[in-house]
Design a protein around this motif. Sequence first.
Motif, short mmCIF file in Angstrom:
data_model
loop_
_atom_site.label_atom_id
_atom_site.label_comp_id
_atom_site.label_asym_id
_atom_site.label_seq_id
_atom_site.Cartn_x
_atom_site.Cartn_y
_atom_site.Cartn_z
N ALA A 36 0.83 -1.20 0.00
CA ALA A 36 0.00 0.00 0.00
C ALA A 36 0.86 1.25 0.00
O ALA A 36 0.54 2.25 -0.66
CB ALA A 36 -0.93 0.00 1.21
N ASP A 52 -7.52 7.45 -2.47
CA ASP A 52 -7.91 6.04 -2.40
C ASP A 52 -6.77 5.16 -1.90
O ASP A 52 -6.95 4.35 -0.98
CB ASP A 52 -8.37 5.58 -3.78
CG ASP A 52 -8.90 4.15 -3.76
OD1 ASP A 52 -9.70 3.82 -2.87
OD2 ASP A 52 -8.49 3.36 -4.61
N VAL A 53 -5.57 5.33 -2.48
CA VAL A 53 -4.45 4.48 -2.06
C VAL A 53 -3.96 4.87 -0.66
O VAL A 53 -3.45 4.02 0.08
CB VAL A 53 -3.30 4.51 -3.09
CG1 VAL A 53 -3.75 3.90 -4.40
CG2 VAL A 53 -2.77 5.91 -3.31
N THR A 92 -5.92 5.77 1.74
CA THR A 92 -6.88 5.08 2.62
C THR A 92 -6.53 3.60 2.72
O THR A 92 -6.63 3.00 3.80
CB THR A 92 -8.31 5.25 2.08
OG1 THR A 92 -8.62 6.65 2.02
CG2 THR A 92 -9.32 4.56 2.98
N GLN A 93 -6.12 3.00 1.61
CA GLN A 93 -5.71 1.59 1.63
C GLN A 93 -4.52 1.38 2.57
O GLN A 93 -4.47 0.37 3.29
CB GLN A 93 -5.35 1.13 0.22
CG GLN A 93 -6.52 1.06 -0.74
CD GLN A 93 -6.08 0.76 -2.16
OE1 GLN A 93 -4.98 0.25 -2.39
NE2 GLN A 93 -6.92 1.08 -3.13
N ARG A 146 -5.81 1.65 6.16
CA ARG A 146 -6.63 0.49 6.50
C ARG A 146 -5.76 -0.75 6.72
O ARG A 146 -6.06 -1.57 7.59
CB ARG A 146 -7.66 0.21 5.40
CG ARG A 146 -8.68 -0.85 5.81
CD ARG A 146 -9.70 -1.09 4.71
NE ARG A 146 -10.81 -1.92 5.19
CZ ARG A 146 -10.77 -3.24 5.29
NH1 ARG A 146 -9.68 -3.90 4.93
NH2 ARG A 146 -11.81 -3.92 5.76
#
Length: 222
Positions: free
Chosen positions: A123, A139-140, A142-143, A146
């Motif tokens: 990530a 988006d990445v 957040t990945q 997470r």
Amino acid sequence: MTQVRRASLADQAAELLLERIRSGEWALGEKLPGETTLAPQLGVGRSTVREAIRQLAGRGVLTSRQGAGVFVTALEVPEDWDAVLRRADIVSVIEARVAIEAEAAALAAARRTHADLRAIRRALARRAENRSDIERHVDVDTQFHRAIVVAAHNPVLVEMFDSFTPRVLAAMIDMLRLRQDFGSDADQQAHAELADAIADRDAAAASRLSRAHLGELRQALT
């Protein structure tokens, strides 16, 4: 004593019981009377009382303990989690993320597996490769965060993080569009240091770095 007179008897019985709980007839932790007592009071059958109790148990107000009876666990219906998030402003959500992710980072440092670490590193690499498109970058990013929460091996933290994500993404994208400042080398390095702290099993450093990063995000959004 008010009794049920219309259709949907179980729903009405549940509301009548809830009103009596709200009024203080039964205190928090107190045992309710049995079905044979409640049924004539409400003007319904015992099966309707059982269904009403099941409804209130599902709403977090009552709990049934086998062999002991039914007890009051809340004096009001707990508010729906999604409704809380919809009403909260973005700064409140970020502050909650600080509490969740700082602890998750510390737990990840203590509990991460080799597979967890590989997921975090992947990530991080995707984050480095996506610095030009705002939506993809968010988006990445957040990945990456997470993956750290998952590495804490606490399903409640993962569920809470996933609840916050939709609320944060739109605000993050809007903020970055206004500032046109994202994906810097310094920002990427800060995320790499967080990943390194987790790899080194340094829980204190991981928590501190996570808190610092989200604190900067909070300032940027205010």
